[in-house]
Write a protein that holds these residues in place. Structure first.
Motif: not given
Length: 597
Positions: A315-320, A329-333, A349-351
């Protein structure tokens, strides 16, 4: 394995480890399993030979008992009848004839043949007391069964059953004899032959005369082969009751024997060793299949457990990537999972929070600067219009041209600032729309007239065709803004003397589609997926087509959503951009503003 994911690597390691363990267990157990099957098969052959021997003994007892009963009946009279009545009496004994199909005879106390049921020339009057079995019968006066012998009159192997004929007082009157011809007798029950395993070998050997009683190739009585010619017979006659023997063809047989003492017969049964290995291999395959299934089940559960741990990483990879492709886009993990994964999600999320804060700061800066620029720019454009109109006096021709150029660039700068302000409002959810009844024909006519000057300046024709007389509930100003963006783009991408048309039609009773078409090259294939993204501009087309912020189509799409519709395009001898709007009631402006947030 460098290209495999962490979960896949661990799954591969678990699979290989499990297979190694299962393989070792199977390899160690297979030998013991095969040995057990061989022992069971050898025991089975021993049981079969013992069972057949028992059946043959029962068969002999049945024949002996029947013969003794008839002999006892003959002894009740106290003397034997003459030859002719004896012969007729023997011929009437149907049951005995079935048990002794070769012949039934009556002999005197000293073993001279007196009568027979089947005539054989020269046999009546023959003396038999010199035979061992007759000597035993005369001596013991008890039933006797001979071992296979060669008949004097027939020359074929025979088997003789003898029962003494005694009076009630125990005086010996003679003997009743029944004879079996060995090549025709069925001492081995028929069902034993029929139920024999297909690949089994079944032999019966007369060890006294070294004859085949059962199992020769010609189904007749034959002498045994010479030593060394048949290794199975050699092994059976060696006195070892069971074991293994390898035939001349290389096949290994498991055999067992059983000896019937009263006849001197040896029962031999043998089966190929493959009958033991085949079930062992089948059991091995079943065990291996079950083991593989269980292993795969464990691997699957392990993989799912690992995947649940690593899904946050994916999920982090997809968010990046989403941040790269769609900066808005502003979705959080979700901060869950292993501690390391939770810490990484929190850092991500802090980033995102810092990025959103920076974006907000940037948007505020753009909004403030745009507002600050719009006020003086409006005054400048107004002054330039007054100069151009001659309010301050007639301008020289050169000054008139410079004023026109300055006004054109000022208006262009005004449009750029308006786009930035509108996009900022749409991104922040502060854009408001006001729905009212609008006349479609009037709205499209105004769109054409409003863009006529630009089209004429760039050498492009502009018209609206087949506009239905329809009224719809919408925000006319925002719809004009969408259409102006479409028309402006179409003019910029049209060739000299090209035609840009506006066309409206009802898609269904509830939706209206307005299409703006040009005669340019269309949207490039590699640019189609990002055509409605902000700051997106195709590199192909005329120089005038690249002038602008790249926000027009992005704003148009978001405005269409606010109006309860959507946008799209297709290529067909040019680009065709369309906007679809509902023709009935739509949600309130506040609801659309909320949806766009």
């Amino acid at each position: 394995m460098g290209h495999l994911s962490l979960g896949t690597r661990l799954a591969v390691i678990i699979i290989l480890g499990s297979l190694a363990i299962v393989g070792s267990v199977i390899y160690a157990a297979y030998g013991a399993l095969l040995e057990d099957f061989e022992k069971n098969l050898a025991a089975q052959q021993a049981n079969e030979t013992a069972h057949i021997s028992s059946l043959v003994s029962q068969n002999l007892e049945l024949r002996t008992s029947a013969l003794a009963q008839f002999a006892a009946m003959l002894g009740h009279s106290g003397q034997l009848p003459p030859q002719e009545p004896l012969t007729k009496l023997l011929q009437k004994q149907q049951k005995l004839r079935e048990l002794f199909p070769h012949s039934l005879t009556i002999l005197s106390p000293n073993a001279i043949l007196l009568a027979e049921n089947t005539y054989v020339p020269g046999r009546v009057g023959t003396y038999y007391a010199d035979r061992p079995h007759w000597k035993a019968a005369i001596k013991t006066r008890r039933p006797v069964i001979s071992r296979p012998i060669i008949g004097r009159a027939t020359g074929i192997p025979l088997m003789v059953f003898i029962a003494p004929i005694l009076t009630d007082s125990g005086e010996l009157l003679g003997f009743l004899s029944g004879t079996l011809q060995m090549d025709q007798a069925l001492l081995i029950p028929k069902h034993v032959r029929e139920d024999a395993i297909k690949d089994a070998i079944f032999l019966v050997i007369d060890t006294a005369n070294f004859l085949f009683v059962e199992g020769s190739r010609n189904k007749t009585i034959e002498y045994l082969p010479d030593p060394g010619e048949n290794l199975l017979i050699d092994a059976a006659l060696s006195g070892i009751p069971f074991g293994e023997v390898e035939t001349a063809s290389g096949e290994t047989l498991i055999y067992a024997t059983n000896h019937l003492q009263r006849l001197g017969w040896l029962f031999i049964r043998a089966v190929p060793k493959s009958l033991a290995t085949a079930p062992a291999e089948q059991a091995f395959v079943r065990f291996f299949t079950i083991s593989i299934g269980v292993t795969l089940g464990i691997v699957l559960l392990t993989y799912l457990a690992l995947r649940s741990t690593t899904v946050s990483l994916t999920q982090m990879t997809r968010r990046i990537r989403s941040m790269i492709q769609k900066p808005e886009s502003s979705r959080r993990l979700i901060e869950r999972g292993a501690p390391e994964v939770r810490d990484l999600a929190q850092a991500f999320n802090q980033l995102m929070d810092e990025r959103d804060a920076n974006n907000q700061l940037k948007d505020n800066f753009v909004s403030n600067v745009s507002h600050e620029l719009r006020t003086p720019l409006t005054s400048m454009n107004g002054a330039l219009r007054l100069l151009k109109s001659g309010t301050a006096g007639e301008l020289p021709e050169r000054a008139q041209e410079m004023t026109t150029l300055a006004l054109r660039n000022g208006e262009r700068l005004q449009l750029l600032i308006n786009d930035l302000l509108d996009f900022n409002k749409l991104s922040s959810g502060n854009m408001r729309v006001s729905f009212q009844t609008e006349n479609l024909r009037k709205l499209l006519t105004e769109t054409v007239s409003g863009n006529e000057a630009m089209a004429r300046e760039l050498g492009v024709r502009l018209k609206a065709s087949d506009i239905p007389a329809i009224s719809l509930q919408t925000d006319g100003h925002r719809l004009r803004q969408i259409l102006d963006n479409f028309v402006s783009n179409a003019i910029k991408h049209s060739p000299q003397q090209g035609l840009v048309t506006l066309h409206a039609e009802e898609v269904d009773p509830y939706r209206l589609r307005i299409t703006v078409s040009d005669q340019g090259k269309g949207v490039p294939e590699e640019f189609r997926s990002q055509i409605f993204e902000r700051f997106a501009q195709a590199e192909t087309g005329t120089t005038r087509a690249t002038n602008g912020t790249g926000l027009g189509l992005a704003i148009s799409r978001q405005l269409a959503v606010l109006l309860g519709g959507n946008t799209g395009f297709y290529n067909n001898n040019g680009a065709h951009f369309w906007v679809e709007l509902p023709m009935g009631d739509v949600s309130s402006p506040e609801e659309h503003a909320h949806e766009s947030a």
